[in-house]
Design a protein around this motif. Structure first.
Motif, PDB file in Angstrom:
ATOM      1  N   MET A 198      20.834  13.036 -56.106  1.00  0.00           N
ATOM      2  CA  MET A 198      21.499  12.987 -57.445  1.00  0.00           C
ATOM      3  C   MET A 198      23.058  13.077 -57.416  1.00  0.00           C
ATOM      4  O   MET A 198      23.483  13.989 -56.753  1.00  0.00           O
ATOM      5  CB  MET A 198      20.918  13.981 -58.297  1.00  0.00           C
ATOM      6  CG  MET A 198      19.299  13.838 -58.467  1.00  0.00           C
ATOM      7  SD  MET A 198      18.465  14.838 -59.927  1.00  0.00           S
ATOM      8  CE  MET A 198      19.200  16.212 -59.811  1.00  0.00           C
ATOM      9  N   LYS A 199      23.615  12.396 -58.272  1.00  0.00           N
ATOM     10  CA  LYS A 199      25.089  12.406 -58.268  1.00  0.00           C
ATOM     11  C   LYS A 199      25.452  13.660 -59.377  1.00  0.00           C
ATOM     12  O   LYS A 199      24.424  14.200 -60.340  1.00  0.00           O
ATOM     13  CB  LYS A 199      25.572  11.198 -59.287  1.00  0.00           C
ATOM     14  CG  LYS A 199      25.329   9.899 -58.672  1.00  0.00           C
ATOM     15  CD  LYS A 199      26.040   8.936 -59.292  1.00  0.00           C
ATOM     16  CE  LYS A 199      26.033   7.475 -58.435  1.00  0.00           C
ATOM     17  NZ  LYS A 199      26.624   6.686 -59.318  1.00  0.00           N
ATOM     18  N   LYS A 200      26.476  14.351 -58.976  1.00  0.00           N
ATOM     19  CA  LYS A 200      26.955  15.660 -59.720  1.00  0.00           C
ATOM     20  C   LYS A 200      27.341  15.390 -61.215  1.00  0.00           C
ATOM     21  O   LYS A 200      28.034  14.095 -61.259  1.00  0.00           O
ATOM     22  CB  LYS A 200      27.718  16.444 -58.926  1.00  0.00           C
ATOM     23  CG  LYS A 200      27.139  16.987 -57.634  1.00  0.00           C
ATOM     24  CD  LYS A 200      28.048  17.702 -56.997  1.00  0.00           C
ATOM     25  CE  LYS A 200      27.413  18.348 -55.674  1.00  0.00           C
ATOM     26  NZ  LYS A 200      28.139  19.189 -54.665  1.00  0.00           N
ATOM     27  N   ASP A 201      27.224  16.154 -61.961  1.00  0.00           N
ATOM     28  CA  ASP A 201      28.114  16.218 -63.212  1.00  0.00           C
ATOM     29  C   ASP A 201      27.436  15.097 -64.210  1.00  0.00           C
ATOM     30  O   ASP A 201      28.495  14.674 -65.032  1.00  0.00           O
ATOM     31  CB  ASP A 201      29.464  16.311 -62.968  1.00  0.00           C
ATOM     32  CG  ASP A 201      30.135  17.224 -62.305  1.00  0.00           C
ATOM     33  OD1 ASP A 201      29.388  18.373 -62.536  1.00  0.00           O
ATOM     34  OD2 ASP A 201      31.161  17.319 -61.682  1.00  0.00           O
ATOM     35  N   ILE A 202      26.593  14.389 -64.080  1.00  0.00           N
ATOM     36  CA  ILE A 202      26.151  13.175 -64.756  1.00  0.00           C
ATOM     37  C   ILE A 202      24.771  13.807 -65.761  1.00  0.00           C
ATOM     38  O   ILE A 202      24.289  13.229 -66.694  1.00  0.00           O
ATOM     39  CB  ILE A 202      26.063  12.010 -64.161  1.00  0.00           C
ATOM     40  CG1 ILE A 202      24.515  11.944 -63.083  1.00  0.00           C
ATOM     41  CG2 ILE A 202      27.142  11.476 -63.681  1.00  0.00           C
ATOM     42  CD1 ILE A 202      24.254  10.711 -62.727  1.00  0.00           C
ATOM     43  N   HIS A 203      24.225  14.706 -65.285  1.00  0.00           N
ATOM     44  CA  HIS A 203      22.819  15.413 -65.705  1.00  0.00           C
ATOM     45  C   HIS A 203      22.930  16.366 -66.954  1.00  0.00           C
ATOM     46  O   HIS A 203      23.884  17.108 -66.700  1.00  0.00           O
ATOM     47  CB  HIS A 203      21.969  15.759 -64.626  1.00  0.00           C
ATOM     48  CG  HIS A 203      21.773  14.585 -63.759  1.00  0.00           C
ATOM     49  ND1 HIS A 203      21.082  13.348 -64.018  1.00  0.00           N
ATOM     50  CD2 HIS A 203      22.195  14.485 -62.440  1.00  0.00           C
ATOM     51  CE1 HIS A 203      20.667  12.649 -62.790  1.00  0.00           C
ATOM     52  NE2 HIS A 203      21.559  13.543 -62.085  1.00  0.00           N
ATOM     53  N   PRO A 204      22.348  16.140 -67.948  1.00  0.00           N
ATOM     54  CA  PRO A 204      22.352  17.357 -68.941  1.00  0.00           C
ATOM     55  C   PRO A 204      22.058  18.763 -68.452  1.00  0.00           C
ATOM     56  O   PRO A 204      21.169  18.581 -67.540  1.00  0.00           O
ATOM     57  CB  PRO A 204      21.939  16.706 -69.933  1.00  0.00           C
ATOM     58  CG  PRO A 204      20.564  15.882 -69.609  1.00  0.00           C
ATOM     59  CD  PRO A 204      21.119  15.258 -68.355  1.00  0.00           C
ATOM     60  N   LYS A 205      22.575  19.888 -68.956  1.00  0.00           N
ATOM     61  CA  LYS A 205      21.967  20.907 -68.752  1.00  0.00           C
ATOM     62  C   LYS A 205      20.354  21.136 -69.236  1.00  0.00           C
ATOM     63  O   LYS A 205      19.994  20.971 -70.325  1.00  0.00           O
ATOM     64  CB  LYS A 205      22.716  22.141 -69.338  1.00  0.00           C
ATOM     65  CG  LYS A 205      24.236  22.199 -68.978  1.00  0.00           C
ATOM     66  CD  LYS A 205      24.508  22.982 -67.769  1.00  0.00           C
ATOM     67  CE  LYS A 205      25.922  22.783 -67.526  1.00  0.00           C
ATOM     68  NZ  LYS A 205      26.325  22.811 -65.942  1.00  0.00           N
ATOM     69  N   TYR A 206      19.791  21.808 -68.144  1.00  0.00           N
ATOM     70  CA  TYR A 206      18.265  21.914 -68.769  1.00  0.00           C
ATOM     71  C   TYR A 206      17.848  23.564 -68.773  1.00  0.00           C
ATOM     72  O   TYR A 206      17.664  24.041 -67.731  1.00  0.00           O
ATOM     73  CB  TYR A 206      17.193  21.241 -67.662  1.00  0.00           C
ATOM     74  CG  TYR A 206      15.855  21.343 -67.883  1.00  0.00           C
ATOM     75  CD1 TYR A 206      15.222  20.351 -68.886  1.00  0.00           C
ATOM     76  CD2 TYR A 206      14.848  21.871 -67.347  1.00  0.00           C
ATOM     77  CE1 TYR A 206      14.007  20.378 -69.130  1.00  0.00           C
ATOM     78  CE2 TYR A 206      13.633  22.024 -67.304  1.00  0.00           C
ATOM     79  CZ  TYR A 206      13.051  21.067 -68.401  1.00  0.00           C
ATOM     80  OH  TYR A 206      11.820  20.969 -68.703  1.00  0.00           O
ATOM     81  N   GLU A 207      17.962  23.942 -70.031  1.00  0.00           N
ATOM     82  CA  GLU A 207      18.036  25.465 -70.208  1.00  0.00           C
ATOM     83  C   GLU A 207      16.765  25.812 -70.994  1.00  0.00           C
ATOM     84  O   GLU A 207      15.907  25.013 -71.528  1.00  0.00           O
ATOM     85  CB  GLU A 207      19.142  25.859 -70.889  1.00  0.00           C
ATOM     86  CG  GLU A 207      20.536  25.499 -69.852  1.00  0.00           C
ATOM     87  CD  GLU A 207      21.887  25.726 -70.566  1.00  0.00           C
ATOM     88  OE1 GLU A 207      21.853  26.329 -71.859  1.00  0.00           O
ATOM     89  OE2 GLU A 207      22.819  25.383 -70.088  1.00  0.00           O
TER      90      GLU A 207
END
Length: 81
Positions: free
Chosen positions: A1-10
């Motif tokens: 997976m690419k870094k810094d393109i996915h939203p935070k899953y909290e």
């Protein structure tokens, strides 16, 4: 997976219209719902009518139907004079 393109899953807090609150995981911090498993008739086994009156007024307000209706009523009254 690419870094810094996915939203935070909290962790997220879900709040229902009946007052029930529970936590789950989501990309949003808070989620507001009208009906949940604690108050839905399918899960509770009790017949309950869900308030839908606000939906009609919201539609009329969105498309200015309330003003159209008043304008149409005013025209026949003016023509009668």
């Amino acid at each position: 997976m690419k870094k810094d393109i996915h939203p935070k899953y909290e962790e997220a807090t879900v709040t229902c219209g009946c007052g029930n609150k529970f936590t789950t995981r989501s990309t949003r911090k808070t989620i507001n719902t009208e009906i949940c498993s604690a108050c839905h008739p399918f899960f509770t086994g009790k017949m309950k009518f869900v308030d839908t009156t606000g939906r009609v007024e919201k539609f009329h307000k969105k498309y200015n139907w309330d003003k159209r209706k008043k304008a149409e009523e005013a025209k026949p009254a003016e023509e009668a004079k």
